[in-house]
Each structure stands twice: as structure tokens, then as C-alpha cells.
Write a protein that holds these residues in place. Sequence first.
Motif, PDB file in Angstrom:
ATOM      1  N   PHE A  98      50.848  35.585  48.034  1.00 38.65           N
ATOM      2  CA  PHE A  98      50.167  36.029  49.249  1.00 38.65           C
ATOM      3  C   PHE A  98      48.673  35.758  49.114  1.00 38.65           C
ATOM      4  CE2 PHE A  98      50.080  39.731  46.509  1.00 38.65           C
ATOM      5  CZ  PHE A  98      48.863  40.347  46.750  1.00 38.65           C
ATOM      6  N   SER A  99      48.026  35.576  50.240  1.00 36.44           N
ATOM      7  CA  SER A  99      46.592  35.274  50.267  1.00 36.44           C
ATOM      8  C   SER A  99      45.793  36.551  50.058  1.00 36.44           C
ATOM      9  CB  SER A  99      46.204  34.636  51.603  1.00 36.44           C
ATOM     10  OG  SER A  99      46.894  33.418  51.796  1.00 36.44           O
ATOM     11  N   LEU A 100      44.718  36.437  49.272  1.00 34.55           N
ATOM     12  CA  LEU A 100      43.866  37.595  49.021  1.00 34.55           C
ATOM     13  C   LEU A 100      42.440  37.128  48.782  1.00 34.55           C
ATOM     14  CD1 LEU A 100      43.663  40.645  48.685  1.00 34.55           C
ATOM     15  CD2 LEU A 100      44.178  40.365  46.259  1.00 34.55           C
ATOM     16  N   ASN A 101      41.546  37.587  49.627  1.00 32.97           N
ATOM     17  CA  ASN A 101      40.134  37.244  49.521  1.00 32.97           C
ATOM     18  C   ASN A 101      39.560  37.764  48.202  1.00 32.97           C
ATOM     19  OD1 ASN A 101      37.142  38.153  50.013  1.00 32.97           O
ATOM     20  ND2 ASN A 101      37.547  36.554  51.534  1.00 32.97           N
ATOM     21  N   LEU A 102      38.727  36.957  47.552  1.00 37.88           N
ATOM     22  CA  LEU A 102      38.156  37.332  46.258  1.00 37.88           C
ATOM     23  C   LEU A 102      37.333  38.610  46.359  1.00 37.88           C
ATOM     24  CD1 LEU A 102      37.582  36.726  43.263  1.00 37.88           C
ATOM     25  CD2 LEU A 102      35.696  35.258  44.004  1.00 37.88           C
ATOM     26  N   ASP A 103      36.565  38.771  47.433  1.00 38.94           N
ATOM     27  CA  ASP A 103      35.753  39.986  47.590  1.00 38.94           C
ATOM     28  C   ASP A 103      36.630  41.227  47.682  1.00 38.94           C
ATOM     29  OD1 ASP A 103      33.394  38.575  47.504  1.00 38.94           O
ATOM     30  OD2 ASP A 103      33.193  38.416  49.687  1.00 38.94           O
ATOM     31  N   VAL A 104      37.749  41.121  48.399  1.00 34.43           N
ATOM     32  CA  VAL A 104      38.669  42.260  48.529  1.00 34.43           C
ATOM     33  C   VAL A 104      39.309  42.579  47.181  1.00 34.43           C
ATOM     34  CG1 VAL A 104      40.813  43.061  49.598  1.00 34.43           C
ATOM     35  CG2 VAL A 104      39.114  41.829  50.965  1.00 34.43           C
ATOM     36  N   LEU A 105      39.744  41.550  46.469  1.00 38.61           N
ATOM     37  CA  LEU A 105      40.337  41.750  45.145  1.00 38.61           C
ATOM     38  C   LEU A 105      39.362  42.468  44.218  1.00 38.61           C
ATOM     39  CD1 LEU A 105      42.469  41.189  42.911  1.00 38.61           C
ATOM     40  CD2 LEU A 105      41.363  38.973  42.567  1.00 38.61           C
ATOM     41  N   GLN A 106      38.132  41.989  44.163  1.00 33.96           N
ATOM     42  CA  GLN A 106      37.156  42.579  43.249  1.00 33.96           C
ATOM     43  C   GLN A 106      36.733  43.971  43.698  1.00 33.96           C
ATOM     44  OE1 GLN A 106      34.201  39.391  43.095  1.00 33.96           O
ATOM     45  NE2 GLN A 106      35.109  38.621  41.200  1.00 33.96           N
ATOM     46  N   GLU A 107      36.633  44.187  44.998  1.00 33.75           N
ATOM     47  CA  GLU A 107      36.277  45.515  45.497  1.00 33.75           C
ATOM     48  C   GLU A 107      37.334  46.538  45.102  1.00 33.75           C
ATOM     49  OE1 GLU A 107      34.440  46.875  49.632  1.00 33.75           O
ATOM     50  OE2 GLU A 107      36.576  46.393  49.835  1.00 33.75           O
ATOM     51  N   GLY A 108      38.607  46.194  45.303  1.00 32.90           N
ATOM     52  CA  GLY A 108      39.682  47.111  44.951  1.00 32.90           C
ATOM     53  C   GLY A 108      39.711  47.433  43.470  1.00 32.90           C
ATOM     54  N   LEU A 109      39.554  46.413  42.632  1.00 33.58           N
ATOM     55  CA  LEU A 109      39.568  46.632  41.186  1.00 33.58           C
ATOM     56  C   LEU A 109      38.381  47.486  40.741  1.00 33.58           C
ATOM     57  CD1 LEU A 109      40.542  43.033  39.971  1.00 33.58           C
ATOM     58  CD2 LEU A 109      42.028  45.039  40.051  1.00 33.58           C
ATOM     59  N   LYS A 110      37.196  47.190  41.269  1.00 33.80           N
ATOM     60  CA  LYS A 110      35.995  47.915  40.851  1.00 33.80           C
ATOM     61  C   LYS A 110      36.032  49.382  41.276  1.00 33.80           C
ATOM     62  CE  LYS A 110      32.874  43.909  40.874  1.00 33.80           C
ATOM     63  NZ  LYS A 110      31.754  43.243  41.591  1.00 33.80           N
ATOM     64  N   LEU A 111      36.555  49.657  42.468  1.00 30.31           N
ATOM     65  CA  LEU A 111      36.506  51.027  42.980  1.00 30.31           C
ATOM     66  C   LEU A 111      37.490  51.964  42.285  1.00 30.31           C
ATOM     67  CD1 LEU A 111      35.909  50.587  46.818  1.00 30.31           C
ATOM     68  CD2 LEU A 111      34.285  51.259  45.050  1.00 30.31           C
TER      69      LEU A 111
ATOM     70  N   VAL B 132      37.024  40.888  37.732  1.00 35.15           N
ATOM     71  CA  VAL B 132      35.879  41.445  38.459  1.00 35.15           C
ATOM     72  C   VAL B 132      34.610  40.627  38.243  1.00 35.15           C
ATOM     73  CG1 VAL B 132      36.803  43.793  38.460  1.00 35.15           C
ATOM     74  CG2 VAL B 132      35.305  43.072  36.598  1.00 35.15           C
ATOM     75  N   SER B 133      34.615  39.738  37.252  1.00 29.26           N
ATOM     76  CA  SER B 133      33.424  38.922  36.994  1.00 29.26           C
ATOM     77  C   SER B 133      33.582  37.479  37.473  1.00 29.26           C
ATOM     78  CB  SER B 133      33.097  38.932  35.494  1.00 29.26           C
ATOM     79  OG  SER B 133      34.147  38.348  34.741  1.00 29.26           O
ATOM     80  N   LEU B 134      34.699  37.161  38.128  1.00 29.60           N
ATOM     81  CA  LEU B 134      34.907  35.796  38.614  1.00 29.60           C
ATOM     82  C   LEU B 134      33.866  35.430  39.670  1.00 29.60           C
ATOM     83  CD1 LEU B 134      38.759  35.342  39.184  1.00 29.60           C
ATOM     84  CD2 LEU B 134      37.387  34.595  37.245  1.00 29.60           C
ATOM     85  N   THR B 135      33.451  34.187  39.650  1.00 32.12           N
ATOM     86  CA  THR B 135      32.609  33.646  40.717  1.00 32.12           C
ATOM     87  C   THR B 135      33.269  32.381  41.245  1.00 32.12           C
ATOM     88  OG1 THR B 135      31.282  32.362  39.137  1.00 32.12           O
ATOM     89  CG2 THR B 135      30.488  34.566  39.712  1.00 32.12           C
ATOM     90  N   SER B 136      33.062  32.124  42.516  1.00 31.70           N
ATOM     91  CA  SER B 136      33.686  30.951  43.122  1.00 31.70           C
ATOM     92  C   SER B 136      32.850  30.484  44.296  1.00 31.70           C
ATOM     93  CB  SER B 136      35.107  31.292  43.586  1.00 31.70           C
ATOM     94  OG  SER B 136      35.682  30.209  44.285  1.00 31.70           O
ATOM     95  N   GLU B 137      32.924  29.183  44.573  1.00 35.50           N
ATOM     96  CA  GLU B 137      32.174  28.625  45.690  1.00 35.50           C
ATOM     97  C   GLU B 137      32.787  28.987  47.038  1.00 35.50           C
ATOM     98  OE1 GLU B 137      34.410  25.197  43.599  1.00 35.50           O
ATOM     99  OE2 GLU B 137      33.414  27.076  43.075  1.00 35.50           O
ATOM    100  N   SER B 138      34.035  29.457  47.051  1.00 35.70           N
ATOM    101  CA  SER B 138      34.647  29.977  48.273  1.00 35.70           C
ATOM    102  C   SER B 138      35.353  31.281  47.933  1.00 35.70           C
ATOM    103  CB  SER B 138      35.632  28.970  48.873  1.00 35.70           C
ATOM    104  OG  SER B 138      36.744  28.791  48.018  1.00 35.70           O
ATOM    105  N   LYS B 139      35.813  32.000  48.954  1.00 35.76           N
ATOM    106  CA  LYS B 139      36.345  33.345  48.732  1.00 35.76           C
ATOM    107  C   LYS B 139      37.848  33.465  48.980  1.00 35.76           C
ATOM    108  CE  LYS B 139      32.348  35.188  47.749  1.00 35.76           C
ATOM    109  NZ  LYS B 139      32.056  35.721  46.402  1.00 35.76           N
ATOM    110  N   GLU B 140      38.434  32.534  49.702  1.00 34.40           N
ATOM    111  CA  GLU B 140      39.848  32.672  50.046  1.00 34.40           C
ATOM    112  C   GLU B 140      40.722  32.235  48.884  1.00 34.40           C
ATOM    113  OE1 GLU B 140      40.705  34.330  52.663  1.00 34.40           O
ATOM    114  OE2 GLU B 140      38.555  34.477  53.061  1.00 34.40           O
TER     115      GLU B 140
END
Length: 371
Positions: A109-122, A191-199
Motif C-alpha cells: 500500500f502507498s504511504l507518504n514518507l512524512d506520514v510514516l515518520q510522523e506516526g513513528l516519531k509520535l 525516522v531518519s530517512l531523507t528522499s527527494e520525493s515523499k510518495e
Amino acid sequence: MTGKEFTRCILFGVKKHGVAVLGCNHDSSFERIIPNNFFDANTVQEGCVAVLADKLMSFIKTYGKQPVTFELVDNLLHVKSGRSRVRIETYPAEGYPQPTLNLVESKNFSLNLDVLQEGLKLVRNCMPTNHSMACLNGIRVQFNCGKLSFIATDCHRLSVYQRVVDVSSDPELANLKFGFTIPVLAVNKLVSLTSESKEGTISVSSSAFSYRVSSLVFQSKLIDDSRYPEIEKMIPKEHAGHFCFEKRELTNLLERMRIAVGSTNQSSGKVPRAEFTFNNSGLVNVIGGQSNHPDAEDEIVPVEFVYSSPEEVSSAMNYFLLMNSISGIQDDKVRITIAPIQNQGVIANYFIIQPFAQKPYVHFFMNLPVR
């Protein structure tokens, strides 16, 4: 170099169309493809080589944002930036471990990187790292018919993050239900991943998962979570009322409790305890230490409250854990809901701690009381 020693290395695979960078151990792997528009393809020499990761990264960090050039000369990697030149020993790529995680018959399933990291961090500050129940040493991810949840618990506290995922473009996702638990090390890497796009896209099998975003693929083994507690049964369905506080004012009060109780209990081994008493006047009384011999007494006025019972209700909390939960709320105000749970005929009042302001997600901590 043995297979175990190779896990200290980064593997570079170079071709005219791009560079593949791979880091791999027995539990997880990173792979990133750097396309040739980031370098001059005419100067590239094809091949594979392994380099000690810590040494290479230590050098590169010192260059800041300066461009860096790599050149392989006589089995030495020449790292150049400006007028600086350093040389690092390299190793043949033969024998470097390849990702072998089983992702056959995976769910995707598709998951935006910002959403993934937000959920893990919180929820991460409720995640134990060395719990006797191994299934708790990570973050549980659940997908239930379009609702995505991140869950962590150390058996003293529970943290849950939930948000709705758009499944309109994929009817199968609307009926999909599954869950998996990401181990601690993988959580810290994600939580430390960086990427040139978010999807991105998550793929999950029975024993492993991968997250693919842009040119990056991260894979990891999963925790056997067959014994993971049923979280839905732990969350109270009823509450006695809620009180909203200024976050800073509440944390300052708890800090006073910590100083007062800690100074007298340093050698006693007593639980760091703060007892809250709520009533329908709105004024909340707080006692630090044992109620029959308090070390500190304080009061706090909520900015808003809903409590209709004529009876007072009290609950004692470990103030270290309570402060930690409050600090994890992304808001200037926090709402504490008093949730009574009956266990073997005894009622215990749990705290459910949430942001006061409405968010595009649901996030809360549930703290268990102490005696």
C-alpha cells in the motif's frame, strides 16, 4: 573480509546510467540508486567496491555542503573536496551479503514518507528497547480498511497514532486488514530517512517488510508479534471527564513534584508519585509523594474542563512517565481524560493524554496509575 565484517561496509556499484549504494546486514538493508544526472557519466569507470562506512561518513561530514568527488586508484578510494584529499582502503565486492529478506506474497500500500515518520516519531517514546516480551520491542503498524495506526507500549504506557488513508483509488485496500511490528533498529533508521520525493510504498510479508520511496529501498525483518496484546481491548470506552491544561504550566508543576519528591526519596527507592484530585469546581489538587505524608502540594487550574460528578476522583501517576507523555504531545495545550477501568473489582483511573487542538490525525498516550 568475512560476511560479518562486510556489514561494516557500504557497497558501491557503478555503471554509466547510475550508481547503486548498498548497506546490508542480516536484519536489514538500504539501497539507493543515484541517477547519472548527478554526475558526469563520461568520467565513470564501471565496477563494484566496498568501503568502510564509518570511516567514509566521518570524512564526508567534515566537508559540509561542499561537493565531493570519488576516484578509485590502486584499490584506494580517493575522496576529494576543494583542496582536501584523503584515501580510504577498499575491498573486493565478492562476498558482500545481498538482501535475502522474504517478500514473496507481500501486501502493498502507498504511504507518504512524512506520514510514516510522523506516526513513528509520535509513538516512539513509549517504545521499549529491551522488554522481556520481545514482541513489544518495536512499533506495531496496523492497517484496517483505510485506517492506519501506529502503536507502542511498554506495559506502563500506551501511545497510539491513527489517521485515515485515502483508499478511493484502490478498492482492495478498502477491505484490507493486516498488521506488523517494526523492530527498534528499523524504526530508528526509518525516522531518519531523507528522499527527494515523499510518495512511497510499503510491502509486507509474513516475516519482512520494505519501504520504497523515490530512489531508496529500505528492507528489514519483522518482529514475531503473535503475542502482541490486543490494543483495542485495553482502551477504555467510557470516561469520567476531561481537563485541559496549558502544557508548560502542567510540566512546570510536575517538575516541582520531581524536585520535591526526588530530594527526599533519593535513597528510599519510592515510586516517583504525583496524585491528582479532580472535582466539579475545576481546581485540580496535586500531591507529590505519598498522600499520608506528602513532600509537595500544588494546584492547577484547567483552561477548560468537563466534569459533572459531585464526587471527587483521584489518580496517582509516575510523574516521570507522565512528563514524558505530555512532552510527546504536539500542542501548547493538553487534554487529560480520566478513564476508569475496573479490574478484579477495583477501579483504577487511567489518564488519556491528547492534544487540545484538533489535528488531521488522532494521537494519544494512555498512562496507567500507580499505587
